[in-house]
Design a protein around this motif. Structure first.
Motif, PDB file in Angstrom:
ATOM      1  N   ASN A  94       0.808  -1.230   0.000  1.00  0.00           N
ATOM      2  CA  ASN A  94       0.000   0.000   0.000  1.00  0.00           C
ATOM      3  C   ASN A  94       0.830   1.263   0.000  1.00  0.00           C
ATOM      4  O   ASN A  94       1.564   1.549  -0.924  1.00  0.00           O
ATOM      5  N   ASN A  95       0.738   2.002   1.088  1.00  0.00           N
ATOM      6  CA  ASN A  95       1.346   3.330   1.166  1.00  0.00           C
ATOM      7  C   ASN A  95       2.522   3.356   2.145  1.00  0.00           C
ATOM      8  O   ASN A  95       2.718   4.338   2.836  1.00  0.00           O
ATOM      9  N   THR A 144       5.735   3.689   1.833  1.00  0.00           N
ATOM     10  CA  THR A 144       6.733   4.744   1.671  1.00  0.00           C
ATOM     11  C   THR A 144       6.234   6.044   2.287  1.00  0.00           C
ATOM     12  O   THR A 144       6.968   6.710   3.014  1.00  0.00           O
ATOM     13  N   GLU A 145       4.963   6.386   2.038  1.00  0.00           N
ATOM     14  CA  GLU A 145       4.404   7.621   2.601  1.00  0.00           C
ATOM     15  C   GLU A 145       4.266   7.538   4.118  1.00  0.00           C
ATOM     16  O   GLU A 145       4.368   8.541   4.813  1.00  0.00           O
ATOM     17  N   TRP A 156      -1.027   9.909   9.482  1.00  0.00           N
ATOM     18  CA  TRP A 156      -1.711   8.615   9.474  1.00  0.00           C
ATOM     19  C   TRP A 156      -3.220   8.720   9.652  1.00  0.00           C
ATOM     20  O   TRP A 156      -3.911   7.729   9.551  1.00  0.00           O
ATOM     21  N   GLN A 205      -5.395   6.838   7.244  1.00  0.00           N
ATOM     22  CA  GLN A 205      -4.712   5.742   6.560  1.00  0.00           C
ATOM     23  C   GLN A 205      -5.014   4.406   7.230  1.00  0.00           C
ATOM     24  O   GLN A 205      -5.176   4.321   8.432  1.00  0.00           O
TER      25      GLN A 205
END
Length: 170
Positions: A67-68, A70-71, A82, A85
C-alpha cells in the motif's frame, strides 16, 4: 555450504526486532513518548522500508512495498499523516519483516560483492557501493531502531506500573 556471516547477522538482528514486539498489541504500538516524533509501529515500518531500499532498490530487484508504506514510514515522515490511513497491524509488520529476511537470503546470498550502479551516500556521510556494504549498514540502521523500540517498551511498562500502583492505592 555455510551461510555468509552477514546474512546470519541480518537474521539474528531481525529475529530480535520481531521478538521484541511479538506480544505487543496495536494500541500500545502507537504510544509516542513525550519528546519523540514517532511510535513503535513507525519504527518497525521504517526498518522495513529502508531495508527494502538497501537490499533491492539499488540492484534493481523487485521491491515489495505494501500500500502506502513509503508515505507512512520513510525517514522524515511522522505519525500525524496517518489520520485516515489504513495501518498495518503489528502482526502484519512482523510477517513482512520476517519474509523480507527470507527474500534477502534467497536473492542476495551470491550477490553480496556486487557493485551497485551509483554509490549511495547515507545521511551520515558514509558512501556505500556494494550489496554487502548496503546490508552491513542496514544492521546499524535496524540496531538504532531496535534500541528506540526497547526504550519505548520500557517507558510503556513503567507507565503501566505507575497506573497499576495508583489504582491500587485508591
Amino acid at each position: 555450504m555455510m551461510k555468509n556471516y552477514l546474512l546470519k547477522q541480518l537474521r539474528f538482528v531481525r529475529e530480535n526486532t520481531i521478538n521484541c514486539v511479538l506480544e505487543m498489541d496495536d494500541e500500545v504500538s502507537l504510544f509516542i513518548p513525550e519528546g519523540f516524533n514517532n511510535n513503535i509501529k513507525w519504527n518497525l515500518g521504517d526498518i522495513y522500508v529502508v531495508q527494502e531500499k538497501f537490499a533491492f532498490y539499488f540492484i534493481k530487484e523487485k521491491m515489495i512495498e505494501p500500500n502506502n508504506f513509503t508515505e507512512l514510514f520513510t525517514t522524515g515522515t511522522k505519525h500525524i499523516i496517518w489520520r485516515d490511513q489504513a495501518l498495518p497491524t503489528i502482526s502484519e509488520l512482523n510477517q513482512l519483516l520476517e519474509n523480507q529476511i527470507d527474500r534477502i537470503e534467497q536473492t542476495l546470498e551470491f550477490r553480496l560483492k556486487e557493485v551497485i550502479e551509483t554509490p549511495f551516500t547515507t545521511s551520515t556521510g558514509l558512501t556505500l557501493s556494494t550489496v554487502e556494504e548496503l546490508l552491513s549498514f542496514s544492521l546499524y540502521h535496524e540496531g538504532m531502531h531496535f534500541a528506540t523500540i526497547n526504550s519505548f517498551k520500557r517507558i510503556i511498562q513503567m507507565k503501566e506500573r505507575i497506573r497499576s500502583i495508583s489504582s491500587n492505592n485508591y
